[in-house]
Design a protein around this motif. Structure first.
Motif, PDB file in Angstrom:
ATOM      1  N   ASP A  19       0.832  -1.208   0.000  1.00  0.00           N
ATOM      2  CA  ASP A  19       0.000   0.000   0.000  1.00  0.00           C
ATOM      3  C   ASP A  19       0.868   1.260   0.000  1.00  0.00           C
ATOM      4  O   ASP A  19       0.570   2.231  -0.699  1.00  0.00           O
ATOM      5  CB  ASP A  19      -0.923   0.017   1.223  1.00  0.00           C
ATOM      6  CG  ASP A  19      -1.982  -1.070   1.166  1.00  0.00           C
ATOM      7  OD1 ASP A  19      -2.121  -1.689   0.094  1.00  0.00           O
ATOM      8  OD2 ASP A  19      -2.657  -1.288   2.179  1.00  0.00           O
ATOM      9  N   ILE A  20       1.975   1.223   0.787  1.00  0.00           N
ATOM     10  CA  ILE A  20       2.870   2.388   0.813  1.00  0.00           C
ATOM     11  C   ILE A  20       3.449   2.607  -0.569  1.00  0.00           C
ATOM     12  O   ILE A  20       3.496   3.730  -1.063  1.00  0.00           O
ATOM     13  CB  ILE A  20       4.061   2.183   1.782  1.00  0.00           C
ATOM     14  CG1 ILE A  20       3.575   1.882   3.172  1.00  0.00           C
ATOM     15  CG2 ILE A  20       4.956   3.409   1.771  1.00  0.00           C
ATOM     16  CD1 ILE A  20       4.679   2.000   4.203  1.00  0.00           C
ATOM     17  N   GLN A  21       3.873   1.489  -1.200  1.00  0.00           N
ATOM     18  CA  GLN A  21       4.491   1.640  -2.522  1.00  0.00           C
ATOM     19  C   GLN A  21       3.522   2.290  -3.506  1.00  0.00           C
ATOM     20  O   GLN A  21       3.886   3.196  -4.247  1.00  0.00           O
ATOM     21  CB  GLN A  21       4.933   0.276  -3.049  1.00  0.00           C
ATOM     22  CG  GLN A  21       6.134  -0.261  -2.281  1.00  0.00           C
ATOM     23  CD  GLN A  21       6.435  -1.702  -2.633  1.00  0.00           C
ATOM     24  OE1 GLN A  21       5.859  -2.249  -3.579  1.00  0.00           O
ATOM     25  NE2 GLN A  21       7.316  -2.315  -1.885  1.00  0.00           N
ATOM     26  N   VAL A  22       2.272   1.832  -3.496  1.00  0.00           N
ATOM     27  CA  VAL A  22       1.306   2.398  -4.448  1.00  0.00           C
ATOM     28  C   VAL A  22       1.007   3.856  -4.105  1.00  0.00           C
ATOM     29  O   VAL A  22       1.072   4.746  -4.952  1.00  0.00           O
ATOM     30  CB  VAL A  22       0.002   1.565  -4.468  1.00  0.00           C
ATOM     31  CG1 VAL A  22      -1.028   2.212  -5.386  1.00  0.00           C
ATOM     32  CG2 VAL A  22       0.289   0.145  -4.919  1.00  0.00           C
ATOM     33  N   LEU A  23       0.716   4.106  -2.829  1.00  0.00           N
ATOM     34  CA  LEU A  23       0.270   5.452  -2.453  1.00  0.00           C
ATOM     35  C   LEU A  23       1.391   6.485  -2.507  1.00  0.00           C
ATOM     36  O   LEU A  23       1.157   7.643  -2.820  1.00  0.00           O
ATOM     37  CB  LEU A  23      -0.330   5.433  -1.044  1.00  0.00           C
ATOM     38  CG  LEU A  23      -1.679   4.717  -0.912  1.00  0.00           C
ATOM     39  CD1 LEU A  23      -2.020   4.502   0.551  1.00  0.00           C
ATOM     40  CD2 LEU A  23      -2.782   5.523  -1.586  1.00  0.00           C
ATOM     41  N   ALA A  24       2.613   6.051  -2.206  1.00  0.00           N
ATOM     42  CA  ALA A  24       3.690   7.027  -2.114  1.00  0.00           C
ATOM     43  C   ALA A  24       4.480   7.163  -3.412  1.00  0.00           C
ATOM     44  O   ALA A  24       5.224   8.116  -3.584  1.00  0.00           O
ATOM     45  CB  ALA A  24       4.623   6.655  -0.967  1.00  0.00           C
ATOM     46  N   GLU A  25       4.325   6.208  -4.322  1.00  0.00           N
ATOM     47  CA  GLU A  25       5.165   6.258  -5.514  1.00  0.00           C
ATOM     48  C   GLU A  25       4.362   6.420  -6.799  1.00  0.00           C
ATOM     49  O   GLU A  25       4.923   6.554  -7.862  1.00  0.00           O
ATOM     50  CB  GLU A  25       6.017   4.971  -5.606  1.00  0.00           C
ATOM     51  CG  GLU A  25       6.982   4.834  -4.443  1.00  0.00           C
ATOM     52  CD  GLU A  25       7.660   3.480  -4.396  1.00  0.00           C
ATOM     53  OE1 GLU A  25       7.622   2.777  -5.422  1.00  0.00           O
ATOM     54  OE2 GLU A  25       8.209   3.132  -3.349  1.00  0.00           O
ATOM     55  N   GLU A  26       3.054   6.343  -6.692  1.00  0.00           N
ATOM     56  CA  GLU A  26       2.259   6.445  -7.912  1.00  0.00           C
ATOM     57  C   GLU A  26       1.303   7.629  -7.824  1.00  0.00           C
ATOM     58  O   GLU A  26       1.000   8.112  -6.739  1.00  0.00           O
ATOM     59  CB  GLU A  26       1.492   5.128  -8.145  1.00  0.00           C
ATOM     60  CG  GLU A  26       2.442   3.955  -8.303  1.00  0.00           C
ATOM     61  CD  GLU A  26       1.736   2.656  -8.649  1.00  0.00           C
ATOM     62  OE1 GLU A  26       0.628   2.721  -9.214  1.00  0.00           O
ATOM     63  OE2 GLU A  26       2.302   1.601  -8.349  1.00  0.00           O
ATOM     64  N   TYR A  27       0.835   8.066  -8.969  1.00  0.00           N
ATOM     65  CA  TYR A  27      -0.127   9.169  -8.989  1.00  0.00           C
ATOM     66  C   TYR A  27      -1.026   9.028 -10.210  1.00  0.00           C
ATOM     67  O   TYR A  27      -0.733   8.297 -11.148  1.00  0.00           O
ATOM     68  CB  TYR A  27       0.584  10.524  -8.979  1.00  0.00           C
ATOM     69  CG  TYR A  27       1.605  10.702 -10.071  1.00  0.00           C
ATOM     70  CD1 TYR A  27       2.928  10.301  -9.884  1.00  0.00           C
ATOM     71  CD2 TYR A  27       1.250  11.270 -11.310  1.00  0.00           C
ATOM     72  CE1 TYR A  27       3.869  10.447 -10.896  1.00  0.00           C
ATOM     73  CE2 TYR A  27       2.179  11.414 -12.313  1.00  0.00           C
ATOM     74  CZ  TYR A  27       3.488  11.008 -12.104  1.00  0.00           C
ATOM     75  OH  TYR A  27       4.408  11.144 -13.095  1.00  0.00           O
ATOM     76  N   VAL A  28      -2.150   9.735 -10.152  1.00  0.00           N
ATOM     77  CA  VAL A  28      -3.142   9.629 -11.227  1.00  0.00           C
ATOM     78  C   VAL A  28      -3.184  10.942 -11.995  1.00  0.00           C
ATOM     79  O   VAL A  28      -3.190  12.017 -11.396  1.00  0.00           O
ATOM     80  CB  VAL A  28      -4.538   9.334 -10.640  1.00  0.00           C
ATOM     81  CG1 VAL A  28      -5.602   9.329 -11.727  1.00  0.00           C
ATOM     82  CG2 VAL A  28      -4.535   7.994  -9.921  1.00  0.00           C
ATOM     83  N   VAL A  29      -3.167  10.841 -13.304  1.00  0.00           N
ATOM     84  CA  VAL A  29      -3.329  12.049 -14.141  1.00  0.00           C
ATOM     85  C   VAL A  29      -4.333  11.737 -15.249  1.00  0.00           C
ATOM     86  O   VAL A  29      -4.654  10.572 -15.497  1.00  0.00           O
ATOM     87  CB  VAL A  29      -2.000  12.481 -14.808  1.00  0.00           C
ATOM     88  CG1 VAL A  29      -1.091  13.137 -13.804  1.00  0.00           C
ATOM     89  CG2 VAL A  29      -1.341  11.304 -15.492  1.00  0.00           C
ATOM     90  N   ARG A  30      -4.824  12.794 -15.879  1.00  0.00           N
ATOM     91  CA  ARG A  30      -5.666  12.606 -17.062  1.00  0.00           C
ATOM     92  C   ARG A  30      -4.780  12.723 -18.297  1.00  0.00           C
ATOM     93  O   ARG A  30      -3.989  13.664 -18.398  1.00  0.00           O
ATOM     94  CB  ARG A  30      -6.737  13.691 -17.113  1.00  0.00           C
ATOM     95  CG  ARG A  30      -8.015  13.309 -16.425  1.00  0.00           C
ATOM     96  CD  ARG A  30      -9.070  14.393 -16.548  1.00  0.00           C
ATOM     97  NE  ARG A  30      -9.962  14.339 -15.413  1.00  0.00           N
ATOM     98  CZ  ARG A  30     -10.927  13.449 -15.275  1.00  0.00           C
ATOM     99  NH1 ARG A  30     -11.144  12.546 -16.216  1.00  0.00           N
ATOM    100  NH2 ARG A  30     -11.695  13.441 -14.207  1.00  0.00           N
ATOM    101  N   ASP A  31      -4.904  11.789 -19.225  1.00  0.00           N
ATOM    102  CA  ASP A  31      -4.115  11.920 -20.460  1.00  0.00           C
ATOM    103  C   ASP A  31      -4.845  12.838 -21.446  1.00  0.00           C
ATOM    104  O   ASP A  31      -5.880  13.424 -21.115  1.00  0.00           O
ATOM    105  CB  ASP A  31      -3.814  10.534 -21.062  1.00  0.00           C
ATOM    106  CG  ASP A  31      -5.069   9.825 -21.549  1.00  0.00           C
ATOM    107  OD1 ASP A  31      -6.143  10.484 -21.573  1.00  0.00           O
ATOM    108  OD2 ASP A  31      -4.997   8.632 -21.884  1.00  0.00           O
TER     109      ASP A  31
END
Lengths: 279, 254
Positions: A205-217
């Motif tokens: 969960d830390i890896q996903v929440l702290a290393e990933e982000y959501v953007v609109r293409d």
């Protein structure tokens, strides 16, 4: 006048149950738009922090601020107004057994006597957000664990709260469903600017929440991207609890580099390298 | 000592809950729909067992009393005896102890399970006061429904008595019903309805309190359910003495 910089603030908060210290003069802040991951073993007071923030229990001493407002001395009636700003996702979903998925999500609006047409529209929108519009007529006992929690998230999102508290939303789920839940939290953080406390003891969960982000293409689709080797701008912090004390408060990179033996043991990774961790 | 302190604490908490319920009746939001649903679930759902127990007890009363009365040549007052026993004591006690068993336990189990599965916390988190949403409708529903069920139980008892008197004691229905009519006056009926009003309140408030104070997961739910039946039944039986004294003094012996 207090300057409102933080969504949630804890100042020297202590709490004991039946003579046992659960929280020991705990202080930390959650900034606006930040996702604060709360980690720690079982019984270290992680869920207690969320319950204190919601005013479901009161601290023995110390002060708690939500959205700049001190809630420590608030009576139940005053707390009701504060709770409108907060959405809570409970551990097992805590859906109302006697109500259908639709009625569960509609609950808050029904209580506020919102017209049915508006309720219907909101419920459909929320269930689409968690990708569960086909389960709308089901009863909670017909849902899987992951679905229950997604309905729990949909219910917590009604009224567009700016603060969301997640109580181990991924515990006991398969990796794919757990990732879906984390991505929902990412979408809320990055697109809706929601501040949150995310209680978990899963490293993934830390890896996903702290290393990933959501953007609109360019076509307007939502895309999850990984920070990779770039400068970290992801708005996520990690707190590690042990026996009612905060033993770590910082970024995920700092967590991986921490020398504290408990953290090293918790991460199960003696020589962690943040660059290779999530790649 | 700790048992005494726990008892006093529980009485204090039940009193506080009662106060919050009473205050909740007059403050918005009102949960009229929930109250009607509870009247249906708790009240209408109990009609059959109340009817059955009422008929059976009325029949047994007639059976026992008629054989004794026969020795004095007074079988003609069987109806009066059955009716007075039913309306004054057995109807309210029987109906409400049945309610404690069927409904009080159900309330404690339902609220207890909601508590341990965090549904009560979820309700508070979503801005609803569980006392107003869950407790007040149940208390109101039982206070309204318990007297009605008691009247049904009384009526069933009298009918049970008629059945026994006619079929087994060879009395005429006219004599029996005539003596029933002699037994009943307005104060008798009012006295018989005041008791279940209080008993219904006891069953609801004890059931809700026990449910909402559940501790220790599903095992705790079982414990709360048992406690709610035991405590509400005992409270009903003890308060019955005081109520009987009051009703006799205020209504029936003036």
């Amino acid at each position: 006048m207090r300057k409102q910089l933080n969504a949630i603030e804890f100042h020297d908060v202590s709490l004991a149950f039946n003579g046992r210290r659960v929280l020991n003069r705990m202080s930390f802040v959650v900034r606006y738009g930040e996702a604060k991951i709360i980690m720690g073993g079982s019984g270290t007071g992680k869920s207690t922090l969320l319950r204190l923030t919601l005013g479901l229990i009161k601290p023995d001493s110390g002060r708690i601020f939500v959205d700049g407002e001190e809630i420590t001395g608030y009576a139940e009636e005053q707390m009701m107004a504060v709770r409108q700003k907060i959405g809570m996702v409970f551990q097992e979903g805590a859906l109302f057994d006697s109500l259908s998925v639709y009625d569960n999500v509609a609950y808050r609006l029904r209580e506020q006597r919102v017209p049915e047409a508006e309720i219907e529209q909101t419920v459909h929108r929320m269930l689409r957000f968690v990708d569960l519009d086909d389960a709308i007529e089901k009863m909670p006992n017909e849902l899987s664990g992951g679905m229950r929690r997604r309905v729990g998230i949909a219910r917590a999102l009604v009224g567009s709260p700016k603060i969301i508290l997640y109580d181990e939303p991924t515990a006991g789920l398969d990796p794919i469903t757990a990732r879906t839940i984390c991505e929902l939290a990412l979408k809320l953080r990055d697109l809706e600017d929601v501040s949150s406390m995310f209680v978990t003891h899963r490293l993934k969960d830390i890896q996903v929440l702290a290393e990933e982000y959501v953007v609109r293409d360019d076509e307007g689709n939502l895309v999850v991207e990984h920070e990779g080797g770039r400068l970290c701008l992801v708005n996520t912090g990690v707190i590690m609890l042990k026996d009612g004390d905060i033993i770590f408060n910082g970024s995920d990179e700092e967590l991986y580099a921490a020398a504290d033996p408990y953290i090293v043991q918790f991460l199960d990774r003696p020589s962690a390298d943040p660059q290779s961790a999530g790649a | 000592m700790s048992l005494i302190i726990r008892g006093i604490t529980q009485i204090q908490e039940i009193t506080l809950l009662t106060w919050r319920v009473l205050r909740g009746i007059f403050r918005k939001p009102f949960y009229l729909r929930e109250t009607i649903v509870q009247m249906d679930v708790l009240g209408v759902g109990s009609v059959v067992i109340i009817l059955l127990t009422g008929v059976a007890i009325g029949a047994v009363l007639a059976l026992n009393s008629a054989s004794t009365l026969k020795r004095f040549g007074a079988t003609g007052v069987t109806g009066q005896l059955v009716t007075l026993s039913m309306v004054r004591e057995i109807g309210p006690l029987l109906a409400c102890i049945m309610l404690a068993g069927r409904v009080g336990s159900g309330i404690a189990a339902e609220l207890g399970s909601m508590l341990v599965s965090e549904q009560i916390d979820a309700m508070r988190a979503l801005g609803t006061d569980p006392v107003k949403k869950l407790v007040t409708p149940r208390v109101l529903a039982l206070v309204i429904v318990a007297p009605a069920l008691t009247v049904i139980c009384d009526g069933a008892g009298v009918l049970g008595g008629v059945f026994v008197s006619i079929s087994l004691m060879n009395q005429s229905a006219g004599v029996y019903l005539g003596s029933v009519r002699d037994a009943l006056d307005f104060n008798e009926i009012v006295g018989g309805v005041i008791k279940p009003l209080i008993f219904g309140f006891i069953v609801a408030i004890v059931g809700c309190y026990m449910g909402l104070s559940t501790e220790g997961g599903t095992v705790g739910v079982g414990r709360s359910t048992t406690r709610s039946v035991v405590i509400s039944s005992i409270t009903i039986i003890l308060s019955n003495f005081v109520l009987t004294r009051l009703i006799l003094a205020l209504l029936l012996e003036r």
